[in-house]
Design a protein around this motif. Structure first.
Motif, PDB file in Angstrom:
ATOM      1  N   SER A 116      37.877  40.790  64.871  1.00  0.00           N
ATOM      2  CA  SER A 116      37.647  39.395  64.513  1.00  0.00           C
ATOM      3  C   SER A 116      38.698  38.457  65.078  1.00  0.00           C
ATOM      4  CB  SER A 116      37.602  39.265  62.995  1.00  0.00           C
ATOM      5  OG  SER A 116      36.607  40.123  62.459  1.00  0.00           O
ATOM      6  N   ALA A 117      38.208  37.316  65.574  1.00  0.00           N
ATOM      7  CA  ALA A 117      39.073  36.288  66.152  1.00  0.00           C
ATOM      8  C   ALA A 117      39.351  35.193  65.140  1.00  0.00           C
ATOM      9  CB  ALA A 117      38.419  35.690  67.395  1.00  0.00           C
ATOM     10  N   GLN A 118      40.599  34.758  65.110  1.00  0.00           N
ATOM     11  CA  GLN A 118      41.028  33.628  64.282  1.00  0.00           C
ATOM     12  C   GLN A 118      41.533  32.544  65.247  1.00  0.00           C
ATOM     13  OE1 GLN A 118      43.558  32.947  60.149  1.00  0.00           O
ATOM     14  NE2 GLN A 118      43.611  34.936  61.127  1.00  0.00           N
ATOM     15  N   ILE A 119      40.794  31.425  65.304  1.00  0.00           N
ATOM     16  CA  ILE A 119      41.075  30.368  66.280  1.00  0.00           C
ATOM     17  C   ILE A 119      41.926  29.280  65.623  1.00  0.00           C
ATOM     18  CG2 ILE A 119      40.051  28.669  67.828  1.00  0.00           C
ATOM     19  CD1 ILE A 119      37.424  30.306  67.658  1.00  0.00           C
ATOM     20  N   VAL A 120      43.016  28.899  66.292  1.00  0.00           N
ATOM     21  CA  VAL A 120      43.879  27.826  65.797  1.00  0.00           C
ATOM     22  C   VAL A 120      43.843  26.678  66.804  1.00  0.00           C
ATOM     23  CG1 VAL A 120      46.196  27.156  65.077  1.00  0.00           C
ATOM     24  CG2 VAL A 120      45.373  29.482  64.632  1.00  0.00           C
ATOM     25  N   PHE A 121      43.253  25.554  66.376  1.00  0.00           N
ATOM     26  CA  PHE A 121      43.231  24.367  67.227  1.00  0.00           C
ATOM     27  C   PHE A 121      44.526  23.574  67.042  1.00  0.00           C
ATOM     28  CE2 PHE A 121      38.717  25.413  66.896  1.00  0.00           C
ATOM     29  CZ  PHE A 121      38.327  25.301  68.225  1.00  0.00           C
ATOM     30  N   ALA A 138      47.855  27.828  58.799  1.00  0.00           N
ATOM     31  CA  ALA A 138      47.323  28.709  59.825  1.00  0.00           C
ATOM     32  C   ALA A 138      48.239  29.907  60.057  1.00  0.00           C
ATOM     33  CB  ALA A 138      47.115  27.935  61.123  1.00  0.00           C
ATOM     34  N   GLY A 139      49.550  29.658  60.038  1.00  0.00           N
ATOM     35  CA  GLY A 139      50.492  30.763  60.224  1.00  0.00           C
ATOM     36  C   GLY A 139      50.412  31.775  59.105  1.00  0.00           C
ATOM     37  N   GLN A 140      50.302  31.300  57.875  1.00  0.00           N
ATOM     38  CA  GLN A 140      50.175  32.216  56.738  1.00  0.00           C
ATOM     39  C   GLN A 140      48.881  33.015  56.819  1.00  0.00           C
ATOM     40  OE1 GLN A 140      50.600  29.811  53.198  1.00  0.00           O
ATOM     41  NE2 GLN A 140      52.674  29.158  53.737  1.00  0.00           N
ATOM     42  N   ALA A 141      47.789  32.333  57.175  1.00  0.00           N
ATOM     43  CA  ALA A 141      46.505  33.024  57.293  1.00  0.00           C
ATOM     44  C   ALA A 141      46.531  34.037  58.420  1.00  0.00           C
ATOM     45  CB  ALA A 141      45.382  32.014  57.516  1.00  0.00           C
ATOM     46  N   ALA A 142      47.211  33.691  59.511  1.00  0.00           N
ATOM     47  CA  ALA A 142      47.275  34.602  60.653  1.00  0.00           C
ATOM     48  C   ALA A 142      47.995  35.894  60.283  1.00  0.00           C
ATOM     49  CB  ALA A 142      47.984  33.922  61.823  1.00  0.00           C
ATOM     50  N   VAL A 143      49.110  35.788  59.567  1.00  0.00           N
ATOM     51  CA  VAL A 143      49.871  36.986  59.189  1.00  0.00           C
ATOM     52  C   VAL A 143      49.101  37.805  58.162  1.00  0.00           C
ATOM     53  CG1 VAL A 143      51.998  37.847  58.149  1.00  0.00           C
ATOM     54  CG2 VAL A 143      52.086  35.943  59.776  1.00  0.00           C
ATOM     55  N   SER A 144      48.642  37.145  57.095  1.00  0.00           N
ATOM     56  CA  SER A 144      47.911  37.903  56.075  1.00  0.00           C
ATOM     57  C   SER A 144      46.634  38.498  56.640  1.00  0.00           C
ATOM     58  CB  SER A 144      47.588  37.009  54.872  1.00  0.00           C
ATOM     59  OG  SER A 144      46.735  35.941  55.241  1.00  0.00           O
ATOM     60  N   THR A 147      33.607  40.000  72.678  1.00  0.00           N
ATOM     61  CA  THR A 147      33.703  41.437  72.429  1.00  0.00           C
ATOM     62  C   THR A 147      32.333  41.918  71.975  1.00  0.00           C
ATOM     63  OG1 THR A 147      34.215  41.461  70.056  1.00  0.00           O
ATOM     64  CG2 THR A 147      36.063  41.058  71.569  1.00  0.00           C
ATOM     65  N   SER A 148      32.197  43.218  71.787  1.00  0.00           N
ATOM     66  CA  SER A 148      30.913  43.767  71.340  1.00  0.00           C
ATOM     67  C   SER A 148      30.740  43.671  69.834  1.00  0.00           C
ATOM     68  CB  SER A 148      30.800  45.234  71.775  1.00  0.00           C
ATOM     69  OG  SER A 148      31.821  46.019  71.183  1.00  0.00           O
ATOM     70  N   PHE A 149      31.765  43.188  69.125  1.00  0.00           N
ATOM     71  CA  PHE A 149      31.713  43.121  67.667  1.00  0.00           C
ATOM     72  C   PHE A 149      31.337  41.737  67.173  1.00  0.00           C
ATOM     73  CE2 PHE A 149      34.834  46.495  68.627  1.00  0.00           C
ATOM     74  CZ  PHE A 149      34.252  47.550  67.938  1.00  0.00           C
ATOM     75  N   GLY A 150      30.930  41.644  65.904  1.00  0.00           N
ATOM     76  CA  GLY A 150      30.580  40.359  65.322  1.00  0.00           C
ATOM     77  C   GLY A 150      30.557  40.408  63.813  1.00  0.00           C
ATOM     78  N   LEU A 151      31.634  40.938  63.218  1.00  0.00           N
ATOM     79  CA  LEU A 151      31.659  41.060  61.757  1.00  0.00           C
ATOM     80  C   LEU A 151      32.174  39.792  61.095  1.00  0.00           C
ATOM     81  CD1 LEU A 151      30.977  42.987  59.485  1.00  0.00           C
ATOM     82  CD2 LEU A 151      33.302  43.906  59.623  1.00  0.00           C
ATOM     83  N   ALA A 152      33.297  39.268  61.591  1.00  0.00           N
ATOM     84  CA  ALA A 152      33.872  38.063  60.993  1.00  0.00           C
ATOM     85  C   ALA A 152      34.554  37.241  62.082  1.00  0.00           C
ATOM     86  CB  ALA A 152      34.880  38.428  59.899  1.00  0.00           C
ATOM     87  N   ALA A 153      34.844  35.985  61.752  1.00  0.00           N
ATOM     88  CA  ALA A 153      35.572  35.088  62.644  1.00  0.00           C
ATOM     89  C   ALA A 153      36.108  33.950  61.794  1.00  0.00           C
ATOM     90  CB  ALA A 153      34.665  34.548  63.753  1.00  0.00           C
ATOM     91  N   GLY A 154      37.035  33.187  62.357  1.00  0.00           N
ATOM     92  CA  GLY A 154      37.581  32.064  61.608  1.00  0.00           C
ATOM     93  C   GLY A 154      38.176  31.020  62.531  1.00  0.00           C
ATOM     94  N   LEU A 155      38.422  29.827  61.965  1.00  0.00           N
ATOM     95  CA  LEU A 155      39.016  28.753  62.743  1.00  0.00           C
ATOM     96  C   LEU A 155      39.818  27.841  61.845  1.00  0.00           C
ATOM     97  CD1 LEU A 155      36.814  25.746  63.071  1.00  0.00           C
ATOM     98  CD2 LEU A 155      35.613  27.866  62.543  1.00  0.00           C
ATOM     99  N   HIS A 156      40.821  27.209  62.438  1.00  0.00           N
ATOM    100  CA  HIS A 156      41.691  26.280  61.727  1.00  0.00           C
ATOM    101  C   HIS A 156      41.670  24.948  62.459  1.00  0.00           C
ATOM    102  CE1 HIS A 156      43.609  29.397  59.159  1.00  0.00           C
ATOM    103  NE2 HIS A 156      43.278  30.175  60.183  1.00  0.00           N
ATOM    104  N   VAL A 180      32.124  33.583  58.595  1.00  0.00           N
ATOM    105  CA  VAL A 180      33.042  32.654  59.272  1.00  0.00           C
ATOM    106  C   VAL A 180      33.875  31.944  58.205  1.00  0.00           C
ATOM    107  CG1 VAL A 180      33.274  30.623  60.740  1.00  0.00           C
ATOM    108  CG2 VAL A 180      31.465  32.289  61.213  1.00  0.00           C
ATOM    109  N   TRP A 181      35.199  32.011  58.367  1.00  0.00           N
ATOM    110  CA  TRP A 181      36.124  31.320  57.473  1.00  0.00           C
ATOM    111  C   TRP A 181      36.700  30.098  58.165  1.00  0.00           C
ATOM    112  CZ3 TRP A 181      37.134  36.905  57.443  1.00  0.00           C
ATOM    113  CH2 TRP A 181      36.659  37.543  56.286  1.00  0.00           C
ATOM    114  N   VAL A 182      36.838  29.014  57.423  1.00  0.00           N
ATOM    115  CA  VAL A 182      37.410  27.777  57.945  1.00  0.00           C
ATOM    116  C   VAL A 182      38.678  27.457  57.167  1.00  0.00           C
ATOM    117  CG1 VAL A 182      37.044  25.316  58.359  1.00  0.00           C
ATOM    118  CG2 VAL A 182      35.136  26.927  58.618  1.00  0.00           C
ATOM    119  N   ASN A 183      39.790  27.352  57.887  1.00  0.00           N
ATOM    120  CA  ASN A 183      41.101  27.027  57.307  1.00  0.00           C
ATOM    121  C   ASN A 183      41.542  28.015  56.237  1.00  0.00           C
ATOM    122  OD1 ASN A 183      41.386  24.776  58.984  1.00  0.00           O
ATOM    123  ND2 ASN A 183      40.338  23.436  57.535  1.00  0.00           N
TER     124      ASN A 183
END
Length: 481
Positions: A257-262, A270-276, A408-417, A436-439
Motif C-alpha cells: 500500500s502507498a501513502q501519498i503526501v502532498f 503525515a509523519g506520524q501516520a507514515a511511521v505508524s 504494483t499488482s496489489f490493491g488492498l489499501a492506499a492513502g493520501l495526505h 482508501v484513507w485520507v489524512n
C-alpha cells in the motif's frame, strides 16, 4: 497465564480429540523457546472435522435456529471472550510476539466487537419481494451456504479468524477452522469458549497443522465455501483447488500500500501516520503503508521526520506496555525481511534508518527500517516484505503520484495526505484499492467493508457485505391464479 489445557489435541465436534499426526512446536518469537506442541491433523482427522460440521449443519441444530436464537449465543460468546480478555491477550502475545498493549486493545477488542456486531446482524438476514410481469408472488431469501473452511494467517490470529467465523455463524453456517501452523493457541481457546457460550457440538471445529492440512480442507468435497486470508501465492493455489468443486471463495491477500503526501499536507500528522503505518504489528500487516510517496518540495523534510520517528520507536519485550515493535513471528519471517534489505543495499538504495536485526535482544527482532533512493521497478517496491520496512520515493505531480501508487499488482489499501478536499476526493477516486484513507492510516471498523482489488483478492469482510459472503440467495415464485 493458561497456555492451553489441551496441548497436542484438536477441537472436533465440541470436544478435545487426541491428535494422531506429527507434533509441531509452538515457539514464543520473543524468546525462541517452545511454549507447547500441537498436532498436524491427519486426513482422517480433517474428515472427522468436516463430517462433524456437516452433521451439525444438516441436523439444523444451528442452521435451523432463528436469527434471534443464534444472536443470543453469539452475544454470550462476546461476553465470555471479554471475560477472558487478559488470558487471550497473553496467549496472543506469547504466540505471535506482538506487543501486549496491541493484543489487549486491538486484537481482543476487535474479536469481541466481531461477535457483537454479527450477533446484531443475525436478526436482519432477510430477502425482498419483487414485482414481476407474471401473476405470481416472487420473493428472495438468504440462506446459509453450509460448511465453511476458514484458513487464516499468523499475523492477527484472533481478528482474522473471527472476521470469518462470526459472520459465518451468524448466517447459520458451520465452520472448520485451520489457523496458521505457528499461531494456533487463541483459535483453540476461542472454540472452547464458544462451546461454553452454547454453540452446539460440531458447529465450530479447529484443526491445526501446516499447508497440507489446509489444502486437504479446501479440496474436501464436504466443504461448501472457503474463506482465506494470506499471501497472494497461496491464495491463488487455494482458489484453484476450490474451483475443482466449484466452491465459492473469499480471499483477502497481500498488499503493497502507498501513502501519498502532498506538499500542502499537515506534515506533523503525515509523519506520524507514515511511521505508524509501517511499524504497526511489527510491519506484519497486509494493509501496512509500506510505500511512502512524497511530493518533491517536502520530500527531504518528510524523510527527516520518518527517519527520526523510526529510530525512536520502542522495540523490545512484547510483554512490556511501552513496546511498540516486538519480534517477527519466526526465523523464516526474519530471514525474509533481512533478505529484502540486503537486496536494497545491493541495488544502491540508501538505508536511512535501521536495516538489520536487533542483536541486543533475544528472539527475532528487526529494527524499523527506512529505505530511500529506490526505483519504482525494484522488488522492494513491487513485492510485499511483511516487516517493519518502508520505502520513500519522490514525485512531482498528482498524476505521477497516482500512477506510482497504482503501479504494483496489489490493491488492498492506499492513502493520501492533503488539505485540499477536492484533491482528496479526486485522488481517492483514482486509487485502485479496496480501502482508501485520507489524512490518516489504518482506521478500521467492523461496520466498514474492506477487501482487495487486483492481486489483493476478492470478496469483502466486515459490514453487512461480510455477512452476505456467507449466504446464498434463493428465489421463490408462487402463482396467484
Amino acid at each position: 497465564m493458561t497456555v492451553i489445557g489441551a496441548a497436542g489435541r484438536l477441537y472436533i465436534d465440541g470436544a478435545w480429540r487426541g491428535g494422531q499426526g506429527a507434533m509441531r512446536d509452538v515457539v514464543n518469537p520473543a524468546t525462541g523457546k517452545v511454549v507447547t506442541t500441537v498436532p498436524d491433523a491427519t486426513p482422517a482427522e480433517v474428515d472427522a472435522a468436516v463430517d462433524a460440521a456437516r452433521r451439525a449443519f444438516d441436523s439444523g441444530a444451528w442452521s435451523g435456529l432463528s436469527g434471534r436464537e443464534r444472536s443470543r449465543v453469539l452475544y454470550r460468546a462476546a461476553a465470555l471472550i471479554q471475560e477472558h480478555a487478559e488470558e487471550l491477550a497473553q496467549l496472543e502475545t506469547t504466540d505471535t510476539g506482538k506487543p501486549i498493549q496491541f493484543s489487549r486493545m486491538v486484537d481482543v477488542g476487535n474479536t469481541v466487537t466481531h461477535f457483537e456486531y454479527y450477533a446484531g446482524l443475525a436478526y436482519s438476514i432477510d430477502g425482498a419481494t419483487r414485482q414481476t410481469g407474471m401473476p405470481a408472488l416472487a420473493y428472495t431469501v438468504r440462506e446459509p451456504i453450509g460448511v465453511v473452511a476458514a484458513v487464516t494467517p499468523f499475523n492477527f490470529p484472533m481478528i482474522l479468524s473471527t472476521s470469518k467465523i462470526a459472520p459465518a455463524l451468524a448466517a447459520g453456517n458451520t465452520v472448520v477452522h485451520k489457523p496458521a501452523e505457528d499461531t494456533p493457541l487463541t483459535a483453540l481457546r476461542i472454540a472452547e469458549l464458544l462451546t461454553e457460550a452454547g454453540l452446539p457440538p460440531g458447529v465450530l471445529n479447529v484443526v491445526t497443522g501446516g499447508g497440507p492440512v489446509g489444502e486437504s480442507l479446501v479440496r474436501h468435497p464436504g466443504v461448501d465455501k472457503v474463506a482465506f486470508t494470506g499471501s497472494t501465492a497461496v491464495g491463488r493455489r487455494i482458489a484453484s483447488a476450490a474451483a475443482e468443486t466449484l466452491k465459492p471463495v473469499t480471499v483477502e491477500l497481500g498488499g503493497k500500500s502507498a501513502q501519498i503526501v502532498f506538499a500542502d499536507a499537515d506534515l506533523d500528522a503525515a509523519g506520524q501516520a507514515a511511521v505508524s503505518g509501517f511499524v504497526f504489528n511489527t510491519g506484519q500487516f497486509c494493509m501496512g503503508g509500506t510505500r511512502l510517496l512524497v511530493q518533491r518540495p517536502v520530500y527531504d523534510e518528510m524523510v527527516t521526520r520518518v527517519v527520526g520517528g523510526a529510530v525512536h520507536v520502542p522495540v523490545g519485550d512484547p510483554l512490556s506496555p511501552e513496546t511498540v515493535v516486538g519480534p517477527m513471528a519466526g526465523q523464516r519471517h526474519l530471514d525474509k525481511v533481512r533478505g529484502y534489505v540486503e537486496l536494497a543495499a545491493s541495488e544502491g538504495a540508501t538505508i536511512a534508518a535501521g536495516g538489520g536485526r536487533v542483536d541486543t535482544l533475544d528472539g527475532y527482532y528487526f529494527a524499523p527500517t527506512v529505505i530511500t533512493d529506490v526505483d519504482q521497478g525494484s522488488r522492494l517496491v513491487q513485492e510485499e516484505i511483511f516487516g517493519p520496512v518502508v520505502t520513500v520515493q519522490p514525485f512531482d505531480t498528482e498524476q505521477e503520484a497516482i500512477a506510482m501508487a497504482n503501479g504494483t499488482s496489489f490493491g488492498l489499501a492506499a492513502g493520501l495526505h492533503t488539505r485540499d478536499v477536492a484533491r482528496a476526493h479526486r485522488v481517492a477516486g483514482k486509487l485502485k484499492a479496496g480501502m482508501v484513507w485520507v489524512n490518516t492510516w489504518g482506521m478500521l471498523d467492523v461496520t466498514v467493508p474492506f477487501g482487495g482489488y487486483k492481486q489483493s483478492g476478492y470478496g469483502r469482510e466486515y459490514g453487512p457485505e461480510g455477512l452476505h459472503e456467507y449466504t446464498q440467495t434463493k428465489s421463490v415464485l408462487l402463482p396467484l391464479t
